[in-house]
Design an enzyme around this catalytic site. Structure first.
Site, PDB file in Angstrom:
ATOM      1  N   HIS A   1       0.533  -1.699   0.401  1.00 15.81           N
ATOM      2  CA  HIS A   1      -0.415   0.080  -0.014  1.00 15.81           C
ATOM      3  C   HIS A   1       0.839   1.555  -0.194  1.00 15.81           C
ATOM      4  O   HIS A   1       1.931   1.152   0.485  1.00 15.81           O
ATOM      5  CB  HIS A   1      -0.943  -0.085   0.907  1.00 15.81           C
TER       6      HIS A   1
ATOM      7  N   ASP B   1       5.940   1.525   6.174  1.00 14.04           N
ATOM      8  CA  ASP B   1       4.201   1.312   6.180  1.00 14.04           C
ATOM      9  C   ASP B   1       3.630   1.836   5.519  1.00 14.04           C
ATOM     10  O   ASP B   1       3.012   3.184   6.044  1.00 14.04           O
ATOM     11  CB  ASP B   1       3.357   1.159   7.619  1.00 14.04           C
TER      12      ASP B   1
ATOM     13  N   GLU C   1      -5.021   2.104   2.219  1.00 15.72           N
ATOM     14  CA  GLU C   1      -4.836   0.450   3.236  1.00 15.72           C
ATOM     15  C   GLU C   1      -5.049   1.037   4.880  1.00 15.72           C
ATOM     16  O   GLU C   1      -5.992   0.090   5.427  1.00 15.72           O
ATOM     17  CB  GLU C   1      -3.773   0.035   3.650  1.00 15.72           C
ATOM     18  N   GLU C   2      -4.552   1.910   4.946  1.00 17.52           N
ATOM     19  CA  GLU C   2      -4.854   2.699   6.619  1.00 17.52           C
ATOM     20  C   GLU C   2      -5.875   2.286   6.886  1.00 17.52           C
ATOM     21  O   GLU C   2      -6.443   2.962   8.256  1.00 17.52           O
ATOM     22  CB  GLU C   2      -3.512   3.229   7.040  1.00 17.52           C
TER      23      GLU C   2
ATOM     24  N   ASP D   1       3.514  -5.721   3.343  1.00 23.99           N
ATOM     25  CA  ASP D   1       3.503  -5.439   4.428  1.00 23.99           C
ATOM     26  C   ASP D   1       4.638  -5.505   4.819  1.00 23.99           C
ATOM     27  O   ASP D   1       5.099  -6.057   5.135  1.00 23.99           O
ATOM     28  CB  ASP D   1       2.233  -5.123   4.963  1.00 23.99           C
TER      29      ASP D   1
ATOM     30  N   HIS E   1       4.168   2.560  13.083  1.00 25.12           N
ATOM     31  CA  HIS E   1       2.790   3.976  13.692  1.00 25.12           C
ATOM     32  C   HIS E   1       3.415   4.437  14.220  1.00 25.12           C
ATOM     33  O   HIS E   1       3.348   5.240  15.215  1.00 25.12           O
ATOM     34  CB  HIS E   1       1.737   2.926  13.565  1.00 25.12           C
TER      35      HIS E   1
END
Length: 358
Positions: free
Chosen positions: A65, A179, A211-212, A234, A322
């Protein structure tokens, strides 16, 4: 800096939160186009690069992504401070005093997520986590009018600021947005290495959007492709830092890509997973097992496309995901690419049919 590192830097330095992926999409398109027969987008903005080995063979989708977590401007107060909505999952303790970039119609504006200095915190405040709703961004504006003159308005994307850098151990790579720009990099490199290989299928290297915030671009791109087999690529959780127990996460950087057994959005397809493991063992490619009970990957929507798509998620163990900056190991990238190339070479129609019934 070699060409692979330059690609990593270009991908991770790009600013592209969910819903505003253009910068990252442009970078991925630049790098993947030389190795694809056709490059296009779906109507939501996911990038699809198509490479044909056998036009009559199965369709194989490899999806990383494009989007990263970030924020969106919601309002500007009278004193010129910016309030925001999170985009994707954030833990409040990694946010305060961090530098951000606001992407405005007049260009990028630098800011910092404001915090009180410890000198004026009460004992109660010192022991309490600041809630995200109470945070704000300081761009140096003296009032609302000046912030608006900078070009800032509600709806603008706010992206964590960090520049790609290899660490002293040059295989350890520090950047924002691993990410999931590492998934995009793997899709690019797989198509590149298939240039000199025979493969009995058509491969689609995909950079999905949003995606998130709910695996949305994976859904639309999978409907556009109608794959027979799919892989989501991922980041995964690394367990090799202080304070993380083996029960929480046991993967280590540099010990191979993670084969996801289960996540909150999908159970990996047993037949396809067994093939991946068989190939890895035969080719002596290191790998690790992992599961993600509290999160999902693009497999979650891809595997539900049409009448179902056998899917497996393969991830790269990454520290500090994250947050503003994360670390991964270059060897895991290299071994993931090797594994995908070897698996793809075996995915003819007979094998895919057998996998479905496994």
């Amino acid at each position: 800096m070699d060409e692979t590192l330059k690609m990593f830097k270009a991908l991770t330095d790009a600013n592209a939160i969910s819903g505003h992926e253009k910068e990252a999409r442009d970078v991925m398109e630049k790098y993947i186009t030389p190795y694809a027969d056709k490059v296009y987008t779906d109507n939501l903005g996911s990038l699809i690069a198509e490479k044909t080995g056998n036009a009559n063979g199965p369709k194989v989708m490899i999806a990383g992504h494009l989007d990263e977590i970030g924020f969106m401007v919601t309002r500007i107060d009278k004193d010129g401070f910016i309030y925001f909505q999170t985009i994707g999952g954030w833990w409040s303790q990694v946010m305060l005093a961090q530098r951000v970039t606001i992407m405005t119609r007049k260009g990028n504006v630098t800011g910092v997520i404001g915090s009180k200095p410890p000198h004026i915190l009460s004992a109660k405040e010192r022991n309490k986590t600041v809630e995200i709703k109470d945070m704000f961004i300081d761009v140096g504006a003296m009032n609302k009018e000046e912030a608006e003159e900078f070009g800032i308005r509600p709806g603008d994307s706010v992206v964590p600021y960090f520049e790609f850098v290899p660490l002293k151990n040059e295989k350890m790579l520090l950047a924002k947005a691993w990410d999931n720009r590492i998934g995009c990099a793997i899709a690019i490199e797989v198509l590149k290495r298939l240039q000199d290989e025979q493969h009995p299928n058509t491969v689609y290297g995909v950079g999905t959007v949003q995606e998130e915030v709910g695996l949305r671009g994976a859904r639309t791109s999978a409907h556009a492709i109608k794959p027979d087999i799919a892989f989501a690529v991922d980041v995964g959780v690394a367990g090799d830092t202080p304070g993380v127990s083996d029960k929480e996460a046991d993967s280590k950087l540099g010990e191979g890509p993670q084969i996801i057994l289960y996540d909150a959005s999908a159970i990996s397809h047993k037949g396809l997973r067994d093939l991946v493991i068989e190939v890895a063992d035969e080719k002596e490619i290191p790998y690790q097992y992992s599961s993600i009970p509290g999160g999902g990957t693009d497999s979650g929507t891809i595997h539900l496309t049409a009448n179902g798509v056998p899917s497996v998620s393969i991830t790269i163990a990454t520290r500090y995901i994250h947050s503003h900056a994360a670390i991964l190991h270059r060897d895991d990238f290299e071994n993931a690419v090797k594994l995908f190339v070897e698996v793809i070479k075996r995915l003819d129609y007979d094998t895919v049919k057998r996998l479905i019934l496994a």
